[in-house]
Enzyme design. Structure first.
Site: not given
Length: 366
Positions: A14, A108-109
């Site tokens: 993350d 983003d993860e």
């Protein structure tokens, strides 16, 4: 019970305050300052906040006018989604150096299954550390990670040592970890469900574990089945490298509340145009059109219609959205409209015969 399970080595990576961190990366003058991505203007809503801003209580989905009251020094910056996508692709290329089993959740993860990996490294913890180091050295951003036997626990663990840290929940630590975990920190248990659990004396994983399957299903419906098993460390969802898109949408928040359907038609035209562009870019079509309406009092309403055939034509999408708009009288003035297309033609593609899950016995180094 864990000794009887087939488990995996899962990493959840993350990125730390991703949008805000990219803006600080591209503009060093913003480093160390409280910034918010989006949220400017009278009706703006924040998409992301730097850690410097979070110290004041500023967070995503917060109205910009409230954020500035919490943090008078807050700096608003515009979105640069193409840049975020570019950076995200760089990060994913690093992931693929270790495994092809990568499941992105957003820009983003992502989940990575490193049970069997390209480096032949038996330690998922060391792989996570190496990935985070490479992201920092090659991209210039920090990332946090959670490592454990399944996606559920890895996701929770990635929040523990943010920013720029990681946490491993080893197989023998899973049950104590879950029993001590506060209910509000269980991934998938939202504020409303947590409040309901509190009312029933369920405050920790141990409290949840003491409830029978029948009790949980009776009080929490289908989710009760999930709760019963996840608190016992059982979550068999595989890392899916090619996640199937379930829907595609676009929406707009207005500078002024709209009170007449007539004034909304032009807005719907622009939204339908954006949906059509995204459908074309993704090469998909769908059958179900949903109109999303957020009123000035922030209550939300959706209206849907399923057609007998797949569509991706703007005119059909727009006409269907108009029908839904006129379906019933509006409850209040409107601050946001959105159109989504679901029941896509990607959902029923047959699974390849050679698709196999990767599972190994419990005893290995984490």
């Amino acid at each position: 019970m864990l000794d009887e399970l087939l488990i995996r080595k899962i990493i959840h990576v993350d990125m730390d305050a991703f949008y805000a961190s990219v803006e600080q990366l591209d503009n060093p003058e913003l480093i160390g300052k409280p910034i918010a991505v989006g949220g400017g203007g009278k009706r703006g809503v924040i998409s992301a906040a730097s850690y410097e801003a979070r110290k004041f209580g500023v967070k995503s989905a917060m109205a910009g006018n409230l954020a500035i009251k919490l943090c008078p020094e807050l700096i608003f910056v515009n979105h640069h989604f193409e840049r975020y996508t570019e950076i995200s692709k760089q990060i994913r290329r690093i992931f693929y150096d270790y495994t092809d089993l990568v499941e992105p959740l957003s820009l983003d993860e992502a989940y990575l299954d490193v049970t069997e990996n390209k480096k032949g490294n038996p330690s998922a913890s060391l792989i996570a550390k190496e990935i985070r180091t490479r992201i920092f050295n090659e991209v210039g951003l920090t990332a946090s990670a959670g490592i454990s036997i399944n996606k559920f626990i890895a996701k929770i663990a990635s929040d523990y040592n943010k920013p720029n840290g990681q946490k491993t929940v080893n197989p023998e630590e899973v049950i104590p970890f879950l029993e001590a975990l506060e209910i509000r920190n269980f991934y998938g248990i939202g504020k409303v469900t947590a409040e309901k659990m509190y009312q029933k004396g369920i405050f920790t994983g141990l409290d949840l574990k003491q409830k029978s399957l029948d009790y949980l299903e009776k009080n929490f419906g289908k989710s009760g089945h999930l709760y019963y098993y996840i608190v016992r460390g059982i979550h068999n969802s595989e890392v899916k490298p090619n996640r199937i898109r379930k829907s595609l949408a676009a929406e707009r928040t207005f500078n002024e509340n709209l009170s007449s359907e007539i004034f909304m038609l032009e807005k719907l035209d622009h939204i339908a145009e954006e949906v059509t562009k995204r459908l074309s870019k993704s090469n998909v079509a769908g059958k179900t059109v949903t109109l999303k309406i957020k009123y000035s009092d922030f209550t939300l309403q959706t209206r849907s219609k399923t057609l007998p055939y797949y569509i991706k034509d703007k005119n059909i999408i727009l006409e269907t959205a108009k029908d839904l708009l006129y379906q019933e009288k509006l409850n209040n003035s409107v601050r946001l409209l959105g159109i989504s297309l679901s029941n896509l033609n990607t959902e029923n593609k047959p699974k390849k015969e050679d698709d196999k899950s990767v599972s190994v016995q419990l005893k290995f180094e984490f």
